[in-house]
Design an enzyme around this catalytic site. Structure first.
Site, PDB file in Angstrom:
ATOM      1  N   LYS A  45       0.817  -1.211   0.000  1.00 15.64           N
ATOM      2  CA  LYS A  45       0.000   0.000   0.000  1.00 15.64           C
ATOM      3  C   LYS A  45       0.854   1.264   0.000  1.00 15.64           C
ATOM      4  O   LYS A  45       0.522   2.243  -0.663  1.00 15.64           O
ATOM      5  CB  LYS A  45      -0.954  -0.001   1.194  1.00 15.64           C
ATOM      6  CG  LYS A  45      -2.002  -1.103   1.153  1.00 15.64           C
ATOM      7  CD  LYS A  45      -3.091  -0.908   2.179  1.00 15.64           C
ATOM      8  CE  LYS A  45      -4.002   0.238   1.805  1.00 15.64           C
ATOM      9  NZ  LYS A  45      -4.741   0.011   0.557  1.00 15.64           N
ATOM     10  N   GLY A  46       1.948   1.249   0.732  1.00 20.42           N
ATOM     11  CA  GLY A  46       2.810   2.426   0.735  1.00 20.42           C
ATOM     12  C   GLY A  46       3.400   2.696  -0.632  1.00 20.42           C
ATOM     13  O   GLY A  46       3.334   3.821  -1.154  1.00 20.42           O
ATOM     14  N   ALA A  47       3.978   1.668  -1.236  1.00 20.67           N
ATOM     15  CA  ALA A  47       4.591   1.818  -2.549  1.00 20.67           C
ATOM     16  C   ALA A  47       3.546   2.175  -3.601  1.00 20.67           C
ATOM     17  O   ALA A  47       3.794   3.014  -4.485  1.00 20.67           O
ATOM     18  CB  ALA A  47       5.316   0.535  -2.933  1.00 20.67           C
ATOM     19  N   ASN A  48       2.375   1.548  -3.538  1.00 22.21           N
ATOM     20  CA  ASN A  48       1.314   1.864  -4.494  1.00 22.21           C
ATOM     21  C   ASN A  48       0.925   3.338  -4.415  1.00 22.21           C
ATOM     22  O   ASN A  48       0.749   4.017  -5.438  1.00 22.21           O
ATOM     23  CB  ASN A  48       0.065   1.016  -4.224  1.00 22.21           C
ATOM     24  CG  ASN A  48       0.268  -0.460  -4.499  1.00 22.21           C
ATOM     25  OD1 ASN A  48       1.254  -0.861  -5.094  1.00 22.21           O
ATOM     26  ND2 ASN A  48      -0.669  -1.270  -4.032  1.00 22.21           N
ATOM     27  N   GLU A  89       0.135  -0.943   7.086  1.00 22.06           N
ATOM     28  CA  GLU A  89       0.816  -2.209   6.809  1.00 22.06           C
ATOM     29  C   GLU A  89       2.210  -2.266   7.432  1.00 22.06           C
ATOM     30  O   GLU A  89       2.967  -3.192   7.140  1.00 22.06           O
ATOM     31  CB  GLU A  89       0.904  -2.448   5.299  1.00 22.06           C
ATOM     32  CG  GLU A  89      -0.432  -2.842   4.681  1.00 22.06           C
ATOM     33  CD  GLU A  89      -0.325  -3.234   3.222  1.00 22.06           C
ATOM     34  OE1 GLU A  89      -1.187  -4.001   2.762  1.00 22.06           O
ATOM     35  OE2 GLU A  89       0.613  -2.781   2.526  1.00 22.06           O
ATOM     36  N   GLY A 105     -16.395   2.484  -2.729  1.00 19.77           N
ATOM     37  CA  GLY A 105     -16.272   1.669  -3.929  1.00 19.77           C
ATOM     38  C   GLY A 105     -17.052   2.238  -5.095  1.00 19.77           C
ATOM     39  O   GLY A 105     -16.880   3.392  -5.490  1.00 19.77           O
ATOM     40  N   GLY A 153     -18.686   5.720  -4.849  1.00 23.37           N
ATOM     41  CA  GLY A 153     -17.918   6.946  -4.708  1.00 23.37           C
ATOM     42  C   GLY A 153     -17.390   7.147  -3.303  1.00 23.37           C
ATOM     43  O   GLY A 153     -16.825   6.236  -2.686  1.00 23.37           O
ATOM     44  N   ASP A 158      -5.666   2.631  -3.383  1.00 27.12           N
ATOM     45  CA  ASP A 158      -4.363   3.282  -3.279  1.00 27.12           C
ATOM     46  C   ASP A 158      -4.215   4.379  -4.332  1.00 27.12           C
ATOM     47  O   ASP A 158      -3.596   5.415  -4.073  1.00 27.12           O
ATOM     48  CB  ASP A 158      -3.246   2.254  -3.436  1.00 27.12           C
ATOM     49  CG  ASP A 158      -3.197   1.271  -2.280  1.00 27.12           C
ATOM     50  OD1 ASP A 158      -3.622   1.638  -1.171  1.00 27.12           O
ATOM     51  OD2 ASP A 158      -2.730   0.131  -2.488  1.00 27.12           O
ATOM     52  N   SER A 206      -1.850  -0.760 -12.947  1.00 30.01           N
ATOM     53  CA  SER A 206      -3.131  -0.145 -13.301  1.00 30.01           C
ATOM     54  C   SER A 206      -3.199   1.345 -12.964  1.00 30.01           C
ATOM     55  O   SER A 206      -4.138   2.028 -13.380  1.00 30.01           O
ATOM     56  CB  SER A 206      -4.271  -0.861 -12.564  1.00 30.01           C
ATOM     57  OG  SER A 206      -4.236  -0.578 -11.172  1.00 30.01           O
TER      58      SER A 206
END
Length: 307
Positions: free
Chosen positions: A38-41, A135, A217, A220, A247, A286
């Site tokens: 999650k951090g890197a994303n 995380e 989701g 919105g 993310d 993505s």
């Protein structure tokens, strides 16, 4: 400038006809190994949105480390704050069903050795937005937020995955991003009793003197601050893979605010970016660029004031 303090993983992605039920074995054709965490994303999303971005975290002594950092490096994220742990690089097992839903199991590995002391004092400036997730060890998030409090432009926490957060850490935040489950957990922890889902962000905003964003989701998001409450719709897309959409939202939101956009505009762009992420498989693969979002502004979600 955005500084992300958080997790770095390598993702083992398997695409299946449906998510396995307990005790069920589901066969699939193959798998991919792609960067994640999650951090890197969120760091990658902020950088692709156009923000100057730095990442603070940990990877292991293994071959997965360079692969986990590949996209961050190629996008120009400052990796000088990345340390090397004796524990293996974090790894997530991601199952993606044909309808786009996913199930994820994370082996934390090196992420459990991240410390707030990895950030030099020069990290915390009035021009810096700090961005955190859940995380890495809560104690280190807490220590990092206390160092940032009063010294940075804004502090954002994406409270995912769900878990208890001390009040003194929440009091250090400017923006809290939660989904339904995470928001309900924090509200319960705070002794709040919301009569409806819509009440959660407003109650948390008042309780902790912050802006609370409740992501919903395909429905919105609802955003509440001290003087405003509004909804942002979702982009009109047909999802292929929802992995990384949350993310993407958070990274684009941080980048938009960092560039000077107001909260409503930044939230709408973040929602559009998250929607575009759902049309491509994978997490980091993505995440769209600012140019891709600009090319789809005709689909910018509506913002509506809530009374």
């Amino acid at each position: 400038m955005i500084v992300v303090f958080g997790s770095i993983n390598i993702d083992l992605v398997q695409r299946t006809p449906h998510l396995p039920a307990p005790g069920e074995t589901v066969l699939c054709d193959g798998y991919d190994l792609v960067p994640g965490g999650k951090g890197a994303n969120q760091a990658l999303a902020a950088a692709r949105a156009g923000a100057s971005t730095a990442m603070i975290g940990m990877v292991g002594p293994d071959a997965f480390a360079d692969a986990a950092l590949r996209d961050l490096s190629q996008t120009g994220v400052d990796l000088s704050g990345i340390g090397r742990s004796t524990r293996p690089t974090g790894c997530a097992s991601v199952h993606v069903a044909e309808d786009g839903e996913n199930a994820i199991v994370v082996s934390s590995g090196a992420n459990q050795t991240v410390t707030a002391n990895q950030a030099p004092d020069s990290t915390f400036t009035p021009d810096t937005t700090v961005l955190l997730q859940m995380e890495i060890p809560l104690s280190e998030n807490r220590a990092f937020l206390h160092r940032a409090h009063g010294a940075v432009r804004r502090a954002i926490l994406n409270a995912a995955p769900a878990g208890p957060i001390p009040d003194d850490a929440l009091d250090c935040l400017d923006i809290l991003v939660v989904n339904e489950g995470e928001g309900a957990m924090i509200a319960t922890q705070a002794g709040l009793s919301a009569s409806s889902l819509r009440d959660v962000p407003a109650q948390l905003a008042r309780r902790y003197d912050l802006t609370c964003i409740l992501t919903l989701g395909a429905d919105g998001a609802i955003i509440a601050s001290a003087d405003d409450i509004f909804s942002v719709g979702a982009a009109p897309v047909t999802p292929i893979d929802t992995t990384g959409a949350g993310d993407t939202f958070v990274g684009f939101l941080a980048a938009g605010l960092d560039s000077g956009l107001d909260l409503r505009t930044a939230s709408a762009r973040a929602s559009l970016a998250a929607g575009l992420a759902c049309t491509v498989t994978g997490a980091q693969t993505s995440i769209p660029t600012a140019l891709a979002v600009d090319a789809n502004l005709r689909h910018l979600p509506k913002v509506e004031t809530l009374n």
